[in-house]
Scaffold this active site. Structure first.
Site, short mmCIF file in Angstrom:
data_model
loop_
_atom_site.label_atom_id
_atom_site.label_comp_id
_atom_site.label_asym_id
_atom_site.label_seq_id
_atom_site.Cartn_x
_atom_site.Cartn_y
_atom_site.Cartn_z
CG HIS A 93 17.24 -15.72 -18.47
ND1 HIS A 93 17.86 -15.41 -19.56
CD2 HIS A 93 17.26 -16.96 -18.26
CE1 HIS A 93 18.25 -16.29 -20.12
NE2 HIS A 93 18.04 -17.39 -19.52
CG ASP A 143 19.77 -12.06 -19.59
OD1 ASP A 143 18.96 -12.84 -18.96
OD2 ASP A 143 21.09 -12.30 -19.50
CG ASP A 152 18.87 -19.52 -22.92
OD1 ASP A 152 18.34 -19.26 -21.92
OD2 ASP A 152 20.12 -19.67 -22.78
CD GLU A 199 20.56 -17.79 -16.77
OE1 GLU A 199 21.15 -18.66 -16.07
OE2 GLU A 199 21.13 -17.41 -17.94
CD GLU A 200 21.94 -16.59 -21.15
OE1 GLU A 200 23.00 -17.32 -20.64
OE2 GLU A 200 20.75 -17.37 -21.60
CG ASP A 219 17.08 -20.84 -18.13
OD1 ASP A 219 16.89 -20.59 -19.53
OD2 ASP A 219 17.97 -20.23 -17.43
CG HIS A 275 24.05 -19.46 -25.03
ND1 HIS A 275 24.78 -19.37 -23.98
CD2 HIS A 275 22.72 -19.10 -24.59
CE1 HIS A 275 24.09 -19.27 -22.93
NE2 HIS A 275 22.94 -19.29 -23.05
#
Ligand SMILES: [Zn+2]
Length: 414
Positions: A88, A90, A149, A183-184, A206, A388
């Protein structure tokens, strides 16, 4: 032919230089946006990736109107399955991704890694560091997330493609690559062009640290509990007013405390009151329900209905409405009848010299929704740790091993 030497990949491909370029681009998605992709800045990376895929000879590389990048590396074997690899674009809205300054820590010495702003990555909180002594570790500077990520996943897929293009003699089936936005914020699969993608099986890159593979996600529902009371002027409210907030408080208090995210782990499910809005006349709670087993998830929904009924008994003038909506399924349901996928994935990881760690994800992935939509799609480690947040880090050795896993899988499908 088995791939298991990360240094060979690091030498033969632009894996790390690509990764460092991608993480410097801010691609944070936004939960409050109604557009797809949720933020325009994701398209800057998307367009760059189309260019890189075309440079590698994937002439059909394309960015569609919703921000999805796809491309095809034709196979050199007749028949067989078409295999997809996804990552992904984002990064998480939970932490800034603006102005990421990747720091490269060569020959890691096993000690704590200090970043600015007093941010420290400590070995006692990061047991994975013990197996990274001597590695090159990449972090952000402590003010942002790193974005491994999932830019590690993107760089790893491109490195695998680059390697195969350099080595046309290696047998391969037709390979599809896909890079997805949002995705997030849980929307990565929503507009995925599954028909034109045309893969028989796909893998998201991922996951976390070396060797992790995920064949299972939670089953997920949302519950919306709305309480409507009777509103009057509080000065003349005696025996008339029914305060919805007071009854919502009772409802929330009655939720099982042993089935909450803060009291569960592993394969245990939970009910999580997530959002509350409203006033004395009417209020609404949003709860999320999670379990690996479908019937247990249904039982959690029934529990909410039962508690709501019990609260309704306390006050006949109170109106309670319970609505349960399905969010996403456990992808295991769609992989069960295709055991060869898990077998090949396990073997691909083993050929890297790693012991596969099959872990259920206490959450969802794009792969869960894609599996439901008809494209079986387990998740593979991309190497990153502490997603994150400002202590996110990745070892370049792990990234090389993720590329080896992709190449081993391709070999298995060839
Ligand atoms: Zn991710």
């Amino acid at each position: 032919m088995a791939f298991g030497d990360p240094n060979h990949i690091l030498k033969e491909t632009a894996l790390i230089s690509r990764f460092l370029e991608y993480v410097r681009m801010d691609t944070q998605s936004s939960e409050s946006s109604e557009t797809c992709p949720s933020t325009q800045k994701q398209l800057v990376l998307a367009k760059k990736l189309v260019g890189e895929l075309r440079e590698l000879g994937l002439s059909d590389a394309n960015l569609d109107e919703n921000g999805y990048v796809t491309g095809t590396l034709p196979g050199n074997r007749r028949g067989g399955q078409t295999i997809g690899f996804l990552a992904h674009l984002d990064t998480s809205p939970a932490c800034s991704g603006e102005g990421v300054k990747p720091l490269i820590h060569e020959s890691y010495d096993g000690k704590a890694i200090s970043l600015i702003e007093g941010v420290v990555i400590r070995p006692e909180e990061n047991p994975q560091l013990a197996s990274c002594v001597g590695d090159t570790i990449i972090t952000a500077d402590g003010t942002t997330l790193l974005g491994a990520d999932d830019k590690a996943g993107i760089a790893e897929i491109l490195a695998a493609v680059e390697y195969l293009v350099k080595h046309p003699e290696l047998p391969r089936p037709t390979i599809k690559v896909g890079f997805t936005p949002d995705e997030e914020i849980g929307k990565g699969a929503a507009k995925f062009p599954i028909e034109t993608f045309g893969a028989d099986v796909a893998f998201t890159l991922d996951g976390g640290f070396d060797g992790e593979i995920n064949l299972e996600t939670f089953n997920a529902d949302s519950a919306f509990v709305t309480m409507t009371g009777v509103s009057t002027h509080p000065g003349t409210a005696k025996n008339k007013l029914v305060n919805a907030l007071r009854y919502m408080a009772i409802f929330l208090e009655k939720l099982p405390k042993e089935q909450a995210p803060e009291t569960t782990e592993g394969r245990e499910g939970f009910i999580h009151p997530y959002d509350l809005s409203g006033d004395a006349s009417r209020c609404k709670a949003h709860l999320i329900l999670r379990d690996f087993e479908k019937d247990k998830l249904e039982a959690l929904g029934q529990k909410i209905r039962d508690i709501a009924d019990a609260v309704a008994q306390l006050e006949p003038r109170l109106k309670i409405d319970v609505e349960i909506r399905h969010s996403y399924p456990n992808m295991h349901e769609f992989l069960m009848d295709k055991p060869e996928i898990a077998q090949r994935l396990n073997e691909a990881v083993r050929l890297c010299g790693l012991t596969p760690r099959v872990e259920p994800i206490r959450g969802g992935t794009d792969g869960a929704n894609l599996s439901r939509m008809g494209l079986p799609c387990p998740n593979i480690f991309a190497g990153g740790v502490n997603f994150h947040g400002p202590t996110e880090w990745i070892s370049t050795r792990s990234m090389g091993l993720a590329v080896c896993t992709i190449l081993n899988l391709i070999d298995a499908y060839a």
